[in-house]
Design a protein around this motif. Structure first.
Motif, short mmCIF file in Angstrom:
data_model
loop_
_atom_site.label_atom_id
_atom_site.label_comp_id
_atom_site.label_asym_id
_atom_site.label_seq_id
_atom_site.Cartn_x
_atom_site.Cartn_y
_atom_site.Cartn_z
N SER A 52 0.90 -1.11 0.02
CA SER A 52 -0.02 0.06 -0.21
C SER A 52 0.88 1.19 -0.05
CB SER A 52 -0.87 0.00 1.17
OG SER A 52 -1.82 -1.12 1.35
N VAL A 53 1.95 1.10 0.88
CA VAL A 53 2.78 2.55 0.94
C VAL A 53 3.48 2.82 -0.44
CG1 VAL A 53 4.83 3.34 1.92
CG2 VAL A 53 2.79 2.30 3.47
N MET A 54 4.16 1.60 -0.94
CA MET A 54 4.85 1.96 -2.40
C MET A 54 3.77 2.31 -3.37
SD MET A 54 7.89 1.34 -1.32
CE MET A 54 8.47 1.22 -2.89
N PHE A 72 13.75 15.02 9.68
CA PHE A 72 13.22 14.51 10.72
C PHE A 72 13.56 12.96 10.74
CE2 PHE A 72 10.03 14.32 7.41
CZ PHE A 72 9.60 13.20 7.30
N THR A 73 14.18 12.39 9.53
CA THR A 73 14.63 11.01 9.69
C THR A 73 15.89 10.95 10.74
OG1 THR A 73 16.03 11.14 7.97
CG2 THR A 73 13.68 10.51 7.58
N ILE A 276 16.56 18.52 2.31
CA ILE A 276 15.69 17.69 0.96
C ILE A 276 15.22 16.50 1.68
CG2 ILE A 276 16.02 16.92 -1.21
CD1 ILE A 276 15.91 20.12 -0.82
N MET A 277 13.94 16.14 1.49
CA MET A 277 13.36 14.81 1.86
C MET A 277 12.94 14.05 0.35
SD MET A 277 13.94 13.95 4.83
CE MET A 277 12.79 12.60 4.85
N ARG A 278 13.78 13.11 0.06
CA ARG A 278 13.31 12.36 -1.25
C ARG A 278 12.44 11.31 -0.84
NH1 ARG A 278 18.68 11.92 -1.09
NH2 ARG A 278 18.60 9.45 -0.99
N VAL A 283 10.61 6.13 2.23
CA VAL A 283 10.30 4.43 2.16
C VAL A 283 11.33 3.76 3.16
CG1 VAL A 283 10.39 2.60 0.42
CG2 VAL A 283 9.39 4.78 -0.13
N ASP A 284 12.62 4.14 3.11
CA ASP A 284 13.64 3.39 3.91
C ASP A 284 13.35 3.55 5.26
OD1 ASP A 284 15.08 2.64 1.79
OD2 ASP A 284 16.34 4.36 1.77
#
Length: 419
Positions: A52-54, A72-73, A276-278, A283-284
């Protein structure tokens, strides 16, 4: 060939023993089945959630990325009195989003931030509505369709018009069976805020997914209206950047970083005071969270296997005691210690393997139920089936070693005298 014959004979003896002691064998099989079933169910849930997330990231655009106040990661908990390093970083402003939208490699730069609001229509009140302030054009990157109405236009955003797009469940909660388009909602942010009337211009129905099911009541406002009329805080605002189809993501990111540094007057040696948030980073991070969750649930479900393993020890010790004379006869006619050990190890492995197969059936039935009655497309991966069966067999072998060793060490003369 001899080993295969021994294995076949061991399986036959094991099945005869299980059939002769149905109750205690059934309880042992049940303990193993519960442990294996939980592992299989968790694996199915995690696979469904990942799918679902992908799919969500794929729908939103895998090359899209965000400009945020901080990464924030990389945030770590701090128990001191000092403020975290990112605290003094400047807020992302709407003017910065406008400048980014004019870059050659950028198709769109959508300014947005989240807040909670209270909505009132006549006597109906809904608290803690998950609200998002957005630029126009956000529906292109939100899987779903308008059940009624439309999105607000760039001109309406520029004028800070009091407009709102609401979810279908929120529309039903506030208006029942009435058509919500063109009707007013009293909206407020915070306990002491003054409410203001917003006109409903659209009702949006997202595609069925786990997040839509978790949060039914949500609304989207023009970011200018949220800031000006509702005094909503944009402290954690971000910009969702959509590169042009002809541009590489790396080139788009370089242009955005260069533009942001220029707007903020950063010197060459200064670190970025934004991040920058890719999509792949998100996903990771999500996969890491799921991995930790799986390990925790795996540890908890292992309690079921432990219970089953203790049952294996008990039932095999009883079996050894009851079959002491049989063991003596087998040794008297030439059976070696290794053959006796092998026989009881096979018997305990067959016992837990049956529990594993029952657990697979249980986990598969639960996964089908989840897929049928929830938005999670739960499916059992191949590795989970293999792991479950291996776990069951290993449990039987490990917990069957002590009884099997005891059986192999019996003195044949003493065993023949046993009554």
């Amino acid at each position: 060939m001899r080993n295969l014959n021994m294995l076949g004979e061991g399986v036959r003896i094991a099945l005869d023993s299980i059939n002769a002691n149905k109750v205690r064998s059934g309880l042992t099989i049940l303990g193993v089945a519960i442990g294996v079933g939980v592992v299989v169910m968790i694996a199915a849930l995690i696979t469904g959630i990942q799918t679902s997330v992908m799919d969500g990231f794929e729908s939103a655009g895998p090359d899209n990325f965000g400009v945020v106040r901080f990464d924030f990661t990389a945030v770590r908990a701090s128990f001191g009195n000092r403020r975290p390093p990112w605290w003094n970083k400047p807020v992302i402003e709407p003017e910065e989003a406008e400048r980014l939208a004019r870059l050659p490699a950028i198709q769109e730069a959508l300014y947005n931030f989240a807040f909670a609001s209270t909505m009132v229509v006549d006597a109906r009140r809904v608290n803690s509505v998950q609200s998002t302030a957005y630029s126009s054009g956000w529906p292109a990157y939100q899987p779903g369709t308008f059940a009624a109405g439309r999105d607000f236009t760039p001109h309406e955003v520029a004028q800070s018009r009091p407009l709102v797009v609401i979810s279908l469940p929120l529309a039903e909660e506030l208006y029942g069976g009435l058509n919500p388009l063109g009707r007013k909602i009293r909206v407020s942010v915070g306990r002491r805020a003054v409410s203001e009337a917003f006109t409903v211009v659209g009702v949006f129905e997202p595609e069925e997914n786990i997040f839509a099911a978790a949060v039914e009541h949500w609304a989207v406002f023009p970011f200018t209206s949220a800031m000006k009329r509702l005094k909503a805080s944009n402290d954690q605002a971000s910009v969702w950047v959509v590169p042009r189809e002809s541009a590489l993501q790396a080139d788009a990111i370089d242009q955005v970083i260069g533009s942001m540094r220029s707007m903020r007057g950063l010197r060459p040696r200064d670190e970025n005071n934004f991040a920058i948030m890719r999509s792949d980073q998100l996903v990771d991070m999500f996969n890491t969270f799921l991995g930790v969750f799986f390990l925790i649930m795996f540890a908890l479900s292992s309690v079921g296997l432990l219970v089953g393993g203790i049952g294996v020890i008990g039932i095999m010790l009883i079996s050894v005691t009851e079959r002491t004379r049989e063991i003596g006869i087998r040794k008297a006619v030439g059976a070696t210690r290794q053959e006796i050990l092998w026989q009881f190890l096979v018997e305990s492995a067959v016992l837990t393997l049956l529990g594993g197969m029952a657990g697979l059936t249980l986990g598969g039935a639960l996964a089908e139920g989840v897929a049928a009655y929830t938005p999670i497309p739960a499916t059992i991966p191949i590795w989970a089936i293999f792991t479950a069966l291996v776990m069951a067999i290993v449990t039987g072998v490990l917990f069957g070693i002590a009884p099997a060793y005891r059986a192999s060490r019996l003195d044949p003369i003493a065993a023949l005298r046993h009554e």
